[in-house]
Design a protein around this motif. Structure first.
Motif, PDB file in Angstrom:
ATOM      1  N   TYR A  54       0.820  -1.553   0.391  1.00  0.00           N
ATOM      2  CA  TYR A  54      -0.044   0.298   0.067  1.00  0.00           C
ATOM      3  C   TYR A  54       0.589   1.049   0.097  1.00  0.00           C
ATOM      4  O   TYR A  54       1.716   1.195   0.996  1.00  0.00           O
ATOM      5  CB  TYR A  54      -0.993  -0.425   1.179  1.00  0.00           C
ATOM      6  N   SER A  74      -5.578   9.013  -1.338  1.00  0.00           N
ATOM      7  CA  SER A  74      -5.000   8.303  -2.735  1.00  0.00           C
ATOM      8  C   SER A  74      -4.767   6.833  -1.759  1.00  0.00           C
ATOM      9  O   SER A  74      -3.095   7.867  -0.547  1.00  0.00           O
ATOM     10  CB  SER A  74      -4.339   9.022  -3.286  1.00  0.00           C
ATOM     11  N   GLN A  77      -2.732   0.515  -4.582  1.00  0.00           N
ATOM     12  CA  GLN A  77      -1.986  -1.257  -4.334  1.00  0.00           C
ATOM     13  C   GLN A  77      -1.620  -1.801  -5.029  1.00  0.00           C
ATOM     14  O   GLN A  77      -1.907  -1.790  -6.172  1.00  0.00           O
ATOM     15  CB  GLN A  77      -3.593  -1.958  -4.232  1.00  0.00           C
ATOM     16  N   GLU A  90      -4.664  -1.456  -8.082  1.00  0.00           N
ATOM     17  CA  GLU A  90      -5.904  -0.859  -7.753  1.00  0.00           C
ATOM     18  C   GLU A  90      -5.484   0.558  -7.591  1.00  0.00           C
ATOM     19  O   GLU A  90      -4.348   1.052  -6.381  1.00  0.00           O
ATOM     20  CB  GLU A  90      -6.407  -1.391  -6.928  1.00  0.00           C
ATOM     21  N   ARG A  91      -6.171   1.748  -7.540  1.00  0.00           N
ATOM     22  CA  ARG A  91      -6.484   2.719  -6.726  1.00  0.00           C
ATOM     23  C   ARG A  91      -7.881   3.518  -5.654  1.00  0.00           C
ATOM     24  O   ARG A  91      -8.543   2.600  -6.836  1.00  0.00           O
ATOM     25  CB  ARG A  91      -5.543   3.770  -8.105  1.00  0.00           C
ATOM     26  N   THR A  92      -7.603   3.111  -4.848  1.00  0.00           N
ATOM     27  CA  THR A  92      -8.553   3.988  -4.121  1.00  0.00           C
ATOM     28  C   THR A  92      -8.554   5.469  -3.452  1.00  0.00           C
ATOM     29  O   THR A  92      -7.522   6.248  -3.474  1.00  0.00           O
ATOM     30  CB  THR A  92      -9.379   2.695  -3.095  1.00  0.00           C
ATOM     31  N   GLU A  95     -13.520   8.200  -1.511  1.00  0.00           N
ATOM     32  CA  GLU A  95     -14.744   7.618  -1.400  1.00  0.00           C
ATOM     33  C   GLU A  95     -14.067   6.631  -0.180  1.00  0.00           C
ATOM     34  O   GLU A  95     -15.543   5.779   0.540  1.00  0.00           O
ATOM     35  CB  GLU A  95     -14.907   6.045  -2.396  1.00  0.00           C
ATOM     36  N   GLN A  96     -13.140   5.885   0.781  1.00  0.00           N
ATOM     37  CA  GLN A  96     -13.002   4.924   0.953  1.00  0.00           C
ATOM     38  C   GLN A  96     -12.460   6.008   2.829  1.00  0.00           C
ATOM     39  O   GLN A  96     -12.554   5.128   3.807  1.00  0.00           O
ATOM     40  CB  GLN A  96     -11.540   4.216   0.941  1.00  0.00           C
TER      41      GLN A  96
END
Length: 134
Positions: A54, A74, A77, A90-92, A95-96
């Motif tokens: 991460y 941001s 992952q 993956e990118r978040t 929203e998390q």
């Protein structure tokens, strides 16, 4: 001069995201060594399950006499297989992020409610009373 003292403080915490470097990570081609060389040391590494690295980044703003607030967040992952090869990325983002409000200045506990005088004088006579020896 007085207005300068009332300005907000912007701060960056964590990994500085470089989109070009992140886009260079290719599943099936890269491994842990090449990812470390491209993106650097991860912010966190998963402890359970499949290996995941991460890279966490946040930008905050803090107004005078206030708590910092997250403006952008941001998490990159990078998922690996057992051999250490990249399986997926993956990118978040925001929203998390969960915004929570603590319940006052006290932590609720189970048990009886005690007042100030009970807290102050409640232990008088109890210290050393159990064993009786000494």
């Amino acid at each position: 001069m007085a207005l300068a003292g009332c300005s907000s403080i912007n701060n960056h915490r964590g990994y500085i995201v470089d989109e070009t470097l992140y886009a260079a990570i290719q599943p099936g081609l890269d491994n842990q060594q090449s990812v470390r060389g491209t993106l650097g040391q991860p912010t966190m590494i998963s402890q359970f399950g499949d290996p995941v690295w991460y890279y966490i980044s946040s930008r905050t703003t803090q107004a005078p006499f206030r708590q910092p607030r997250i403006n952008t967040h941001s998490v990159l992952q990078v998922h690996f297989d057992e051999a250490g090869n990249v399986v997926s990325t993956e990118r978040t983002g925001m929203e998390q992020v969960a915004r929570i409000t603590p319940d006052g200045d006290e932590t609720p506990t189970l048990g009886r409610e005690r007042g100030f005088l009970q807290d102050l004088f409640g232990n008088i006579g109890t210290v050393g009373a159990m064993g009786g020896g000494g």
